[in-house]
Design an enzyme around this catalytic site. Sequence first.
Site, PDB file in Angstrom:
ATOM      1  N   THR A  46     -13.838  -4.937 -55.534  1.00  0.00           N
ATOM      2  CA  THR A  46     -13.217  -5.973 -56.359  1.00  0.00           C
ATOM      3  C   THR A  46     -14.145  -7.166 -56.551  1.00  0.00           C
ATOM      4  O   THR A  46     -14.281  -7.697 -57.665  1.00  0.00           O
ATOM      5  CB  THR A  46     -11.911  -6.455 -55.703  1.00  0.00           C
ATOM      6  OG1 THR A  46     -11.073  -5.331 -55.458  1.00  0.00           O
ATOM      7  CG2 THR A  46     -11.190  -7.455 -56.593  1.00  0.00           C
ATOM      8  N   THR A  47     -14.797  -7.598 -55.475  1.00  0.00           N
ATOM      9  CA  THR A  47     -15.676  -8.768 -55.529  1.00  0.00           C
ATOM     10  C   THR A  47     -16.857  -8.528 -56.459  1.00  0.00           C
ATOM     11  O   THR A  47     -17.428  -9.476 -57.002  1.00  0.00           O
ATOM     12  CB  THR A  47     -16.178  -9.119 -54.112  1.00  0.00           C
ATOM     13  OG1 THR A  47     -15.044  -9.253 -53.257  1.00  0.00           O
ATOM     14  CG2 THR A  47     -16.962 -10.409 -54.094  1.00  0.00           C
ATOM     15  N   TYR A 109      -1.046  -0.809 -61.373  1.00  0.00           N
ATOM     16  CA  TYR A 109      -0.279  -0.910 -62.620  1.00  0.00           C
ATOM     17  C   TYR A 109       0.781   0.178 -62.758  1.00  0.00           C
ATOM     18  O   TYR A 109       1.940  -0.117 -63.063  1.00  0.00           O
ATOM     19  CB  TYR A 109      -1.203  -0.914 -63.849  1.00  0.00           C
ATOM     20  CG  TYR A 109      -0.464  -1.237 -65.137  1.00  0.00           C
ATOM     21  CD1 TYR A 109      -0.046  -2.530 -65.403  1.00  0.00           C
ATOM     22  CD2 TYR A 109      -0.156  -0.246 -66.054  1.00  0.00           C
ATOM     23  CE1 TYR A 109       0.648  -2.825 -66.570  1.00  0.00           C
ATOM     24  CE2 TYR A 109       0.533  -0.513 -67.214  1.00  0.00           C
ATOM     25  CZ  TYR A 109       0.944  -1.813 -67.468  1.00  0.00           C
ATOM     26  OH  TYR A 109       1.634  -2.101 -68.615  1.00  0.00           O
ATOM     27  N   TYR A 135      -7.980   1.970 -49.707  1.00  0.00           N
ATOM     28  CA  TYR A 135      -7.989   0.518 -49.869  1.00  0.00           C
ATOM     29  C   TYR A 135      -6.608   0.089 -50.312  1.00  0.00           C
ATOM     30  O   TYR A 135      -6.179   0.398 -51.425  1.00  0.00           O
ATOM     31  CB  TYR A 135      -9.058   0.098 -50.874  1.00  0.00           C
ATOM     32  CG  TYR A 135      -9.165  -1.399 -51.104  1.00  0.00           C
ATOM     33  CD1 TYR A 135      -8.630  -2.326 -50.216  1.00  0.00           C
ATOM     34  CD2 TYR A 135      -9.819  -1.895 -52.233  1.00  0.00           C
ATOM     35  CE1 TYR A 135      -8.732  -3.685 -50.429  1.00  0.00           C
ATOM     36  CE2 TYR A 135      -9.941  -3.255 -52.462  1.00  0.00           C
ATOM     37  CZ  TYR A 135      -9.392  -4.136 -51.562  1.00  0.00           C
ATOM     38  OH  TYR A 135      -9.490  -5.491 -51.794  1.00  0.00           O
ATOM     39  N   ARG A 140      -3.047  -6.960 -55.601  1.00  0.00           N
ATOM     40  CA  ARG A 140      -3.765  -6.618 -56.820  1.00  0.00           C
ATOM     41  C   ARG A 140      -3.208  -5.378 -57.519  1.00  0.00           C
ATOM     42  O   ARG A 140      -3.305  -5.255 -58.738  1.00  0.00           O
ATOM     43  CB  ARG A 140      -5.256  -6.386 -56.516  1.00  0.00           C
ATOM     44  CG  ARG A 140      -6.007  -7.668 -56.178  1.00  0.00           C
ATOM     45  CD  ARG A 140      -7.499  -7.397 -56.029  1.00  0.00           C
ATOM     46  NE  ARG A 140      -8.241  -8.620 -55.752  1.00  0.00           N
ATOM     47  CZ  ARG A 140      -8.697  -9.461 -56.680  1.00  0.00           C
ATOM     48  NH1 ARG A 140      -8.453  -9.213 -57.958  1.00  0.00           N
ATOM     49  NH2 ARG A 140      -9.360 -10.543 -56.343  1.00  0.00           N
ATOM     50  N   LYS A 164      -8.984   0.257 -45.497  1.00  0.00           N
ATOM     51  CA  LYS A 164      -9.206  -1.186 -45.622  1.00  0.00           C
ATOM     52  C   LYS A 164      -7.856  -1.796 -45.967  1.00  0.00           C
ATOM     53  O   LYS A 164      -7.286  -1.513 -47.023  1.00  0.00           O
ATOM     54  CB  LYS A 164     -10.237  -1.492 -46.712  1.00  0.00           C
ATOM     55  CG  LYS A 164     -10.449  -2.991 -46.952  1.00  0.00           C
ATOM     56  CD  LYS A 164     -11.345  -3.255 -48.147  1.00  0.00           C
ATOM     57  CE  LYS A 164     -11.459  -4.751 -48.419  1.00  0.00           C
ATOM     58  NZ  LYS A 164     -12.220  -5.050 -49.662  1.00  0.00           N
ATOM     59  N   ILE A 206     -14.245  -5.657 -44.157  1.00  0.00           N
ATOM     60  CA  ILE A 206     -15.032  -5.673 -45.390  1.00  0.00           C
ATOM     61  C   ILE A 206     -14.784  -7.044 -45.997  1.00  0.00           C
ATOM     62  O   ILE A 206     -13.684  -7.357 -46.438  1.00  0.00           O
ATOM     63  CB  ILE A 206     -14.646  -4.532 -46.338  1.00  0.00           C
ATOM     64  CG1 ILE A 206     -15.040  -3.196 -45.703  1.00  0.00           C
ATOM     65  CG2 ILE A 206     -15.343  -4.698 -47.687  1.00  0.00           C
ATOM     66  CD1 ILE A 206     -14.642  -1.976 -46.508  1.00  0.00           C
TER      67      ILE A 206
END
Length: 291
Positions: A46-47, A109, A135, A140, A164, A206
């Site tokens: 994401t980052t 989504y 993850y 999100r 994660k 992470i």
Amino acid sequence: MNKFHGTGVAMATPFHPDGAVDFGGLEAVINHIIGGGVEYLVSLGTTGESSTLNKDEKKQIWKRTVEITNGRVPLVAGIGGNNTYEVLKSIEEFDAEGYDAILSVSPYYNKPTQEGIYQHYKAIAENSPLPVFLYNVPGRTGSTISADTTLRLAHDFKNIIATKEATGNFDHFNHILKNKPEEFLFISGDDPVTLPLIAMGAVGVISVIGNALPRVFSAMIRLCLQGDFAKARPLHYSLIEFTALMFAEGNPAGVKYALKELGICGDTLRLPLVGIGEQTAKKISEQLQVL
């Protein structure tokens, strides 16, 4: 020690002011993070603003990351999405040379059921040439990988080796940590709660702030893993305000500004993300001076 024990860093992707990928900046970021003593790198999580990169850009970044890293630390590639068949195609086309695992975010989504999430990861596990990290980041994705689904996946697929976790729910964490296979890795996905999670049995993090402050943050994590929480706590508390600022106006806007202040790369983001405001920038600058 397992190669994924300790501090992994979800690397930011530097861009030129015109929005093109800044590969010189990428090299500077990688060398800065590795120089700070972290245990491994995560490319295009994401980052890394993976959602606004096209396929060719991703391939170039993954390739250059392998070249720049040059075997100094293990590498994890972020490959996920909400279209299972597209994820499988991306995995099929991925050049795994130089990478040690795949980090795959839960489908967003669509809001799949738990059975849908299980089947999604089953398909990934059966098609991935590399070990897989789950993850779980409901803030999100709009849905949660339940603790029971995580445990089911952990027990059913030997190449699903880690999760994660970024739910912020300690009841959820407790259930996984108590009942997971011994070799299954629980990794913090939230910098601020990593210390207590390691006390509970997590093997590391992470990290986002590890982009900017890899040395102090990875030192704190190693102290936790050694059981020396008395020495780790002062470092943990010293980072609280800085960590909050990193997320005050969204990730990776905060950490990219910090990287700019440190002279490592620019802070350009791709829309719909925008840079941080003046007040937050001032506070980040002040915190960097203190730290």
